[in-house]
Design a protein around this motif. Structure first.
Motif, PDB file in Angstrom:
ATOM      1  N   PRO A 162       0.807  -1.231   0.000  1.00  0.00           N
ATOM      2  CA  PRO A 162       0.000   0.000   0.000  1.00  0.00           C
ATOM      3  C   PRO A 162       0.836   1.275   0.000  1.00  0.00           C
ATOM      4  O   PRO A 162       0.463   2.268  -0.639  1.00  0.00           O
ATOM      5  N   PHE A 163       1.987   1.235   0.674  1.00  0.00           N
ATOM      6  CA  PHE A 163       2.841   2.424   0.714  1.00  0.00           C
ATOM      7  C   PHE A 163       3.534   2.654  -0.629  1.00  0.00           C
ATOM      8  O   PHE A 163       3.744   3.802  -1.040  1.00  0.00           O
ATOM      9  N   LEU A 164       3.892   1.556  -1.315  1.00  0.00           N
ATOM     10  CA  LEU A 164       4.468   1.692  -2.649  1.00  0.00           C
ATOM     11  C   LEU A 164       3.443   2.248  -3.635  1.00  0.00           C
ATOM     12  O   LEU A 164       3.779   3.024  -4.534  1.00  0.00           O
ATOM     13  N   LEU A 165       2.183   1.862  -3.463  1.00  0.00           N
ATOM     14  CA  LEU A 165       1.116   2.373  -4.335  1.00  0.00           C
ATOM     15  C   LEU A 165       0.743   3.805  -3.980  1.00  0.00           C
ATOM     16  O   LEU A 165       0.356   4.588  -4.855  1.00  0.00           O
ATOM     17  N   VAL A 175     -10.775   3.283 -13.238  1.00  0.00           N
ATOM     18  CA  VAL A 175     -11.709   2.158 -13.291  1.00  0.00           C
ATOM     19  C   VAL A 175     -10.937   0.850 -13.208  1.00  0.00           C
ATOM     20  O   VAL A 175     -10.082   0.560 -14.052  1.00  0.00           O
ATOM     21  N   LEU A 176     -11.217   0.055 -12.174  1.00  0.00           N
ATOM     22  CA  LEU A 176     -10.592  -1.257 -11.992  1.00  0.00           C
ATOM     23  C   LEU A 176     -11.391  -2.316 -12.743  1.00  0.00           C
ATOM     24  O   LEU A 176     -12.583  -2.157 -13.002  1.00  0.00           O
ATOM     25  N   ALA A 177     -10.730  -3.409 -13.067  1.00  0.00           N
ATOM     26  CA  ALA A 177     -11.363  -4.457 -13.882  1.00  0.00           C
ATOM     27  C   ALA A 177     -12.152  -5.459 -13.054  1.00  0.00           C
ATOM     28  O   ALA A 177     -12.849  -6.297 -13.610  1.00  0.00           O
ATOM     29  N   HIS A 178     -12.028  -5.382 -11.720  1.00  0.00           N
ATOM     30  CA  HIS A 178     -12.703  -6.348 -10.862  1.00  0.00           C
ATOM     31  C   HIS A 178     -13.576  -5.638  -9.827  1.00  0.00           C
ATOM     32  O   HIS A 178     -13.576  -4.416  -9.739  1.00  0.00           O
ATOM     33  N   ALA A 179     -14.261  -6.452  -9.038  1.00  0.00           N
ATOM     34  CA  ALA A 179     -15.122  -5.915  -7.980  1.00  0.00           C
ATOM     35  C   ALA A 179     -14.374  -5.804  -6.658  1.00  0.00           C
ATOM     36  O   ALA A 179     -14.991  -5.639  -5.603  1.00  0.00           O
ATOM     37  N   TYR A 180     -13.067  -5.860  -6.711  1.00  0.00           N
ATOM     38  CA  TYR A 180     -12.227  -5.732  -5.517  1.00  0.00           C
ATOM     39  C   TYR A 180     -10.867  -5.230  -5.971  1.00  0.00           C
ATOM     40  O   TYR A 180     -10.566  -5.175  -7.172  1.00  0.00           O
ATOM     41  N   CYS A 181     -10.007  -4.848  -5.013  1.00  0.00           N
ATOM     42  CA  CYS A 181      -8.726  -4.210  -5.332  1.00  0.00           C
ATOM     43  C   CYS A 181      -7.586  -5.215  -5.264  1.00  0.00           C
ATOM     44  O   CYS A 181      -7.470  -5.956  -4.281  1.00  0.00           O
ATOM     45  N   LEU A 182      -6.750  -5.218  -6.298  1.00  0.00           N
ATOM     46  CA  LEU A 182      -5.568  -6.071  -6.355  1.00  0.00           C
ATOM     47  C   LEU A 182      -4.352  -5.210  -6.710  1.00  0.00           C
ATOM     48  O   LEU A 182      -4.455  -4.254  -7.489  1.00  0.00           O
ATOM     49  N   HIS A 183      -3.196  -5.577  -6.173  1.00  0.00           N
ATOM     50  CA  HIS A 183      -1.980  -4.794  -6.378  1.00  0.00           C
ATOM     51  C   HIS A 183      -1.599  -4.699  -7.849  1.00  0.00           C
ATOM     52  O   HIS A 183      -1.305  -3.614  -8.370  1.00  0.00           O
ATOM     53  N   LEU A 184      -1.594  -5.828  -8.550  1.00  0.00           N
ATOM     54  CA  LEU A 184      -1.159  -5.853  -9.946  1.00  0.00           C
ATOM     55  C   LEU A 184      -1.995  -4.923 -10.814  1.00  0.00           C
ATOM     56  O   LEU A 184      -1.469  -4.256 -11.712  1.00  0.00           O
ATOM     57  N   GLU A 185      -3.274  -4.859 -10.539  1.00  0.00           N
ATOM     58  CA  GLU A 185      -4.175  -4.047 -11.360  1.00  0.00           C
ATOM     59  C   GLU A 185      -4.031  -2.565 -11.040  1.00  0.00           C
ATOM     60  O   GLU A 185      -4.017  -1.725 -11.941  1.00  0.00           O
ATOM     61  N   ILE A 186      -3.928  -2.225  -9.746  1.00  0.00           N
ATOM     62  CA  ILE A 186      -3.853  -0.810  -9.360  1.00  0.00           C
ATOM     63  C   ILE A 186      -2.563  -0.177  -9.850  1.00  0.00           C
ATOM     64  O   ILE A 186      -2.562   0.963 -10.342  1.00  0.00           O
ATOM     65  N   MET A 187      -1.449  -0.904  -9.746  1.00  0.00           N
ATOM     66  CA  MET A 187      -0.172  -0.286 -10.121  1.00  0.00           C
ATOM     67  C   MET A 187      -0.116   0.020 -11.620  1.00  0.00           C
ATOM     68  O   MET A 187       0.621   0.917 -12.045  1.00  0.00           O
ATOM     69  N   LYS A 188      -0.908  -0.690 -12.429  1.00  0.00           N
ATOM     70  CA  LYS A 188      -0.926  -0.421 -13.865  1.00  0.00           C
ATOM     71  C   LYS A 188      -1.609   0.906 -14.194  1.00  0.00           C
ATOM     72  O   LYS A 188      -1.469   1.413 -15.308  1.00  0.00           O
ATOM     73  N   LEU A 189      -2.356   1.456 -13.237  1.00  0.00           N
ATOM     74  CA  LEU A 189      -3.033   2.729 -13.455  1.00  0.00           C
ATOM     75  C   LEU A 189      -2.150   3.921 -13.135  1.00  0.00           C
ATOM     76  O   LEU A 189      -2.543   5.064 -13.361  1.00  0.00           O
TER      77      LEU A 189
END
Length: 313
Positions: A162-165, A175-189
């Motif tokens: 979380p601190f790295l993000l 807009v995330l691709a899922h109904a929950y938060c994942l590290h791999l997906e958030i960092m791509k934004l």
């Protein structure tokens, strides 16, 4: 849906996604998801209740099973609010602090499950390869230490994420691709370089899931060697029968994880629904199936559950 990053982290938000293009059917789609969540909660609570109330099950094998049930229950509850919130209320917006908190629990509990499966394989190794010292090696004090070390290892390794993000600016679509938060997906934004997150993410996976899976494989290699050395066929079958439930739990955890990794890395041409379903399979199938597998394949658990239902009737 695109928003600009707000300098105040508390006011910035992400937008979760259900089944795109099927929003009008979310009410119907929620029915199987509700059923799965209900079965997961009832199944794991039943396992925990049976182990807690039956003194004959106060043994190392069942203590580890209780840890697995607690982990599965936590993993289920960490995704339930946002998944059902989208299906029932179209509640797609989630604050970044809440998103990072959910991310922390999802990834931490996934690593804890891997650690618990490793502990269970060690339990089976000691029971089959060194049965005379089973009770002296796996004492209650040592079991507690193994459980706490699993939680601490996982939490400390995931805590930096979380601190790295948090240091990123998210100027792209939120807009995330899922109904929950994942590290791999958030960092791509993120707009800036994410090489540190990539390297650290690979390091975490390698020193947890990678090491755990190798040690589990090694333990079963030693178990198989010990079983084949037993004199009678009946003894070999009895020894292997005590491992079947754990082997099923290992396969239920690692196969969806490997499948999801392959889909993310090599399945860019696949329909988005495949990525979405694989992510739900990874997070929901192990918590759903583990209580069922242990209830069916473990005689002691099955008998105690039947007795509980007979008592209720």
């Amino acid at each position: 849906m695109v928003i600009l990053y707000n300098s105040s982290l508390q006011k910035a938000t992400f937008f979760l996604t259900g089944f795109q293009g099927l929003e009008e059917f979310h009410g119907w789609i929620s029915i199987p998801f509700c059923s799965i969540y209900l079965i997961v909660i009832l199944g794991n609570l039943t396992i925990l209740h049976v182990i807690r109330t039956d003194a004959t099950l106060h043994e190392p094998m069942y203590y580890f099973l209780a840890m697995l049930a607690l982990t599965d229950l936590g993993l289920c509850l960490s995704t339930l609010p946002t998944v059902l919130g989208i299906f029932w209320f179209d509640a797609r917006e989630i604050g970044i602090p809440a998103c990072f908190t959910q991310l922390f629990f999802i990834h931490t509990l996934s690593l804890v499950e891997s650690s618990v499966l490793l502990s269970m394989s060690f339990d089976r190794y000691v029971a089959i390869c060194n049965p005379l010292r089973y009770s002296t090696i796996l004492t209650p004090r040592r079991i507690v230490k193994m459980g706490l070390s699993s939680v601490l290892r996982s939490a400390l390794l995931i805590l930096p994420l979380p601190f790295l993000l948090k240091r990123f600016h998210y100027c792209r679509s939120h807009v995330l691709a899922h109904a929950y938060c994942l590290h791999l997906e958030i960092m791509k934004l993120a707009c800036s370089s994410i090489i540190v997150n990539h390297i650290y993410g690979l390091f975490v996976v390698a020193c947890t899931v990678g090491v755990d899976s190798l040690l589990i494989f090694l333990s079963y290699t030693l178990i198989l060697h010990a079983v084949l050395g037993k004199a009678s066929r009946q003894e070999r079958l009895r020894a292997l029968n005590t491992c079947i439930s754990h082997i099923c739990a290992v396969l239920l955890f690692y196969i969806p994880m490997i499948g999801l990794s392959l889909v993310h890395r090599f399945g860019e041409h696949l329909p988005r629904i495949v990525h979405l379903l694989m992510s739900y399979v990874y997070l929901l199938v192990p918590p759903l199936m583990n209580p069922i597998v242990y209830s069916i394949k473990t005689k002691q658990i099955r008998q105690r559950i039947i007795k509980k239902f007979e008592f209720i009737k």
